[in-house]
Design a protein around this motif. Structure first.
Motif, short mmCIF file in Angstrom:
data_model
loop_
_atom_site.label_atom_id
_atom_site.label_comp_id
_atom_site.label_asym_id
_atom_site.label_seq_id
_atom_site.Cartn_x
_atom_site.Cartn_y
_atom_site.Cartn_z
N ILE A 1 10.13 -85.73 -42.01
CA ILE A 1 8.86 -85.02 -42.16
C ILE A 1 8.47 -84.92 -43.64
O ILE A 1 7.32 -85.18 -44.01
N ARG A 2 9.45 -84.59 -44.48
CA ARG A 2 9.17 -84.40 -45.92
C ARG A 2 8.74 -85.71 -46.59
O ARG A 2 7.96 -85.70 -47.54
N THR A 3 9.24 -86.85 -46.08
CA THR A 3 8.91 -88.15 -46.68
C THR A 3 7.80 -88.87 -45.91
O THR A 3 7.62 -90.08 -46.06
N PRO B 1 21.84 -72.51 -42.28
CA PRO B 1 20.65 -72.44 -41.43
C PRO B 1 20.10 -73.81 -41.01
O PRO B 1 19.57 -73.95 -39.91
N SER B 2 20.24 -74.83 -41.90
CA SER B 2 19.71 -76.16 -41.58
C SER B 2 20.76 -77.10 -40.98
O SER B 2 20.50 -78.28 -40.80
N SER B 3 21.92 -76.56 -40.66
CA SER B 3 22.98 -77.39 -40.07
C SER B 3 22.69 -77.70 -38.61
O SER B 3 22.40 -76.80 -37.82
N GLY C 1 15.43 -85.81 -29.84
CA GLY C 1 15.90 -84.64 -29.10
C GLY C 1 16.17 -83.46 -30.03
O GLY C 1 15.89 -82.31 -29.68
N ILE C 2 16.70 -83.76 -31.21
CA ILE C 2 16.97 -82.71 -32.18
C ILE C 2 15.65 -82.13 -32.70
O ILE C 2 15.53 -80.92 -32.90
N GLU C 3 14.66 -82.99 -32.91
CA GLU C 3 13.36 -82.51 -33.37
C GLU C 3 12.74 -81.57 -32.33
O GLU C 3 12.18 -80.53 -32.68
N LYS C 4 12.87 -81.93 -31.06
CA LYS C 4 12.34 -81.06 -29.99
C LYS C 4 13.09 -79.73 -29.95
O LYS C 4 12.48 -78.67 -29.76
N LEU D 1 12.16 -73.53 -35.61
CA LEU D 1 12.56 -73.94 -36.97
C LEU D 1 11.62 -74.98 -37.55
O LEU D 1 11.71 -75.29 -38.75
N LEU D 2 10.75 -75.54 -36.73
CA LEU D 2 9.73 -76.47 -37.19
C LEU D 2 8.39 -76.01 -36.63
O LEU D 2 8.29 -75.61 -35.48
N LYS D 3 7.37 -76.10 -37.45
CA LYS D 3 6.04 -75.70 -37.01
C LYS D 3 5.33 -76.86 -36.32
O LYS D 3 5.53 -78.01 -36.68
#
Length: 291
Positions: free
Chosen positions: A101-103, A146-148, A279-282, A289-291
């Motif tokens: 997402i950041r890149t 938290p981001s693990s 799957g992790i993104e979902k 944790l993601l908007k």
């Protein structure tokens, strides 16, 4: 000057140019640096120890100097990849999603361990009354960072699937910052239970760094995709191929390679792709944790 003499001079000039070009390319390769980092999911000294033989191997395979730069937290790896301060990063599944997402979708996961296609997390406790996830109600609990992926996101997702909301159902929620730190939290009674990735738990048990008569596993998550090696999207494709091939060539039958794979807790490396982490993104969206 004869035609033959002219040709000889032209040939000498061409050879001199070719030699100079080759020398310049060689010098450039010698000066080229591959900048590598990793999410700090274990103590910095352990990360350096694990990477040292792999770094030497990558130097031999690429002809570049390899420099490992530890970072203070997970977000720093993502930001360093996005701002081109590093070229190659060891990421967890969720950290890769954040990096993608950041890149703007340019970060490329190239390989993962075979184990990462079926990764799990272990719920641990030293409390004899805790025997199942339902017993965590009213208890103090420790996640990793938290981001693990394996120390926070996916365990949280599976807790929710089991009908548990950590912030509402647990007495207190803490973040240890790293998998080995979570074990220390539980062993010291700072948390009545916690969760960490299966690979680090197995390593700590093998190294006798955890008293399994005191701290035990009481639940394991279903499998999911996790860690990978990711490159920044604008890295030279020829270098990306060299790096990918280098990881895929690691052979446990080779003593040198066996040491590298052992430190990486890998049977072997296999190709991976962005789609593996959908799957992790979902799960991250589901956990808010993601908007």
């Amino acid at each position: 000057m004869t035609l033959s003499a002219t040709r000889r001079l032209a040939l000498k000039g061409a050879l001199a140019c070719a030699f100079a070009s080759a020398f310049a390319s060689s010098a450039l390769a010698a000066d080229a640096v591959l900048r590598v980092s990793a999410i700090p999911d274990e103590a910095p000294t352990e990360l350096q120890r694990k990477f040292a033989p792999l770094g030497k191997y990558l130097e031999a395979q690429t002809g570049m100097k390899v420099v490992f730069t530890p970072v203070s937290d997970y977000a720093a790896v993502v930001e360093s990849l996005a701002t081109k301060k590093i070229d190659l990063a060891w990421l967890g599944g969720f950290t890769f999603v954040q990096a993608k997402i950041r890149t703007n979708g340019t970060a490329i996961p190239i390989v993962q361990r075979a184990e990462d296609a079926v990764f799990t997390s272990r719920f641990i406790t030293a409390d004899p009354t805790i025997k199942a996830l339902a017993d965590l109600k009213g208890k103090t609990f420790a996640f990793g960072a938290p981001s693990s992926t394996s120390g926070s996101l996916m365990p949280r997702f599976f807790l929710q699937q089991a009908g548990l909301n950590p912030e509402k159902d647990f007495k207190n929620v803490a973040f240890s910052g790293a998998h080995d730190a979570t074990v220390a939290f539980v062993a010291a009674g700072k948390a009545e239970a916690g969760v960490l990735n299966a690979s680090v738990w197995d390593k700590l048990v093998e190294q006798k760094k955890v008293d399994t008569d005191k701290v035990r596993v009481f639940a394991t998550t279903p499998p999911y995709f996790d860690y990978n090696w990711t490159v920044r999207g604008d890295l030279d494709p020829a270098l990306v191929k060299k790096l990918t091939d280098a990881f895929l060539k690691l052979d446990p039958a080779n003593p040198e390679h066996k040491e590298i794979l052992g430190l990486q807790r890998a049977a072997k490396f296999i190709p991976t792709k962005k789609e593996n982490y959908e799957g992790i993104e979902k799960a991250a969206h589901s956990a808010g944790l993601l908007k």
